[in-house]
Design a protein around this motif. Structure first.
Motif, PDB file in Angstrom:
ATOM      1  N   ASN A 154      33.986  49.595  35.626  1.00 43.92           N
ATOM      2  CA  ASN A 154      35.277  50.271  35.584  1.00 43.92           C
ATOM      3  C   ASN A 154      35.526  51.113  36.832  1.00 43.92           C
ATOM      4  O   ASN A 154      36.680  51.265  37.245  1.00 43.92           O
ATOM      5  CB  ASN A 154      35.393  51.132  34.323  1.00 43.92           C
TER       6      ASN A 154
ATOM      7  N   ARG B 171      36.870  48.546  39.212  1.00 46.30           N
ATOM      8  CA  ARG B 171      38.216  48.102  38.814  1.00 46.30           C
ATOM      9  C   ARG B 171      39.265  49.158  39.159  1.00 46.30           C
ATOM     10  O   ARG B 171      40.307  48.847  39.751  1.00 46.30           O
ATOM     11  CB  ARG B 171      38.243  47.843  37.304  1.00 46.30           C
TER      12      ARG B 171
ATOM     13  N   ARG C 130      42.413  49.082  42.040  1.00 46.51           N
ATOM     14  CA  ARG C 130      43.801  49.334  41.657  1.00 46.51           C
ATOM     15  C   ARG C 130      44.368  50.548  42.389  1.00 46.51           C
ATOM     16  O   ARG C 130      45.498  50.513  42.891  1.00 46.51           O
ATOM     17  CB  ARG C 130      43.877  49.567  40.143  1.00 46.51           C
TER      18      ARG C 130
END
Length: 222
Positions: A95, A98, A102
């Motif tokens: 995470n 990720r 982003r």
């Protein structure tokens, strides 16, 4: 505002922020629960709910609120740094990566139209470090401090990344010096609970900064 309309979710969340800054966490949680019941889709409410959970070191809970906030505002790059801190504390590398990807894309869009945005540059620094691009990250950090030296939030965020990702206590402390000399009570409480700075807490210089800030606030606030 609450006296005029007890159903204003944002007013309850704002009150929660003030209570949390004063260390009244039980009362703050009561206000946040009310705010979430009134408007669970409010960006302001989700932001404050995440902040309170974070200050209480409930990182999975904070991340859930901030993920929802991030999905509601697709131009928000600042929340990405908060999520990275949560997932780092939870040792959730997937995470972290990720969110870094982003958030980097969002910050790059901001820089494309606002080339002097130091906060966006600091976000890029954090994301690039998480993605293993340390040389490129350092260039953005240098540019950010050169362009926006008085941006205290930017300095704080850079200090966190220097401490966590580069293990550079010296530069991190240099970044935090001006921040601590100007910070308010709410920001100081955040600093005292932020896991990104845990590596600095036993350093006498860090302790002195916090103590000086405490003394300054004690004489300037009622």
């Amino acid at each position: 505002a609450i006296e005029l309309d007890a159903n204003l979710a944002e007013a309850h969340s704002a009150k929660a922020g003030v209570l949390a800054a004063d260390g009244e966490y039980a009362a703050a949680e009561k206000e946040i629960r009310t705010a979430l019941r009134l408007d669970p889709e409010s960006v302001d409410v989700l932001r404050e709910a995440g902040r309170l959970s974070f200050m209480l070191r409930r990182y999975a809970e904070a991340a859930a609120y901030w993920e929802k906030q991030s999905n509601l505002v697709d131009s928000d790059f600042a929340v990405g740094g908060l999520l990275i801190t949560c997932y780092t504390a939870l040792d959730d590398k997937a995470n972290v990566r990720r969110v870094a990807q982003r958030t980097l894309a969002r910050a790059e869009k901001i820089i494309a139209v606002d080339g002097d945005n130091g906060s966006a540059m600091a976000a890029m620094f954090s994301c690039l470090l998480c993605l293993g691009e340390s040389d490129r990250a350092k260039e953005w950090a240098k540019r950010a401090v050169l362009i926006d030296p008085d941006n205290m939030i930017m300095r704080y965020n850079l200090a966190c990344d220097l401490a966590v990702n580069l293990g550079d206590a010296e530069t991190a402390l240099a970044m935090l010096g001006p921040y601590c000399s100007r910070t308010g009570r709410e920001q100081l409480e955040w600093l005292k609970s932020d896991p990104d700075l845990d590596a600095l807490r036993t350093d006498a210089r860090f302790q002195a900064m916090v103590e000086q800030a405490e003394r300054r606030l004690a004489t300037t606030q009622p």
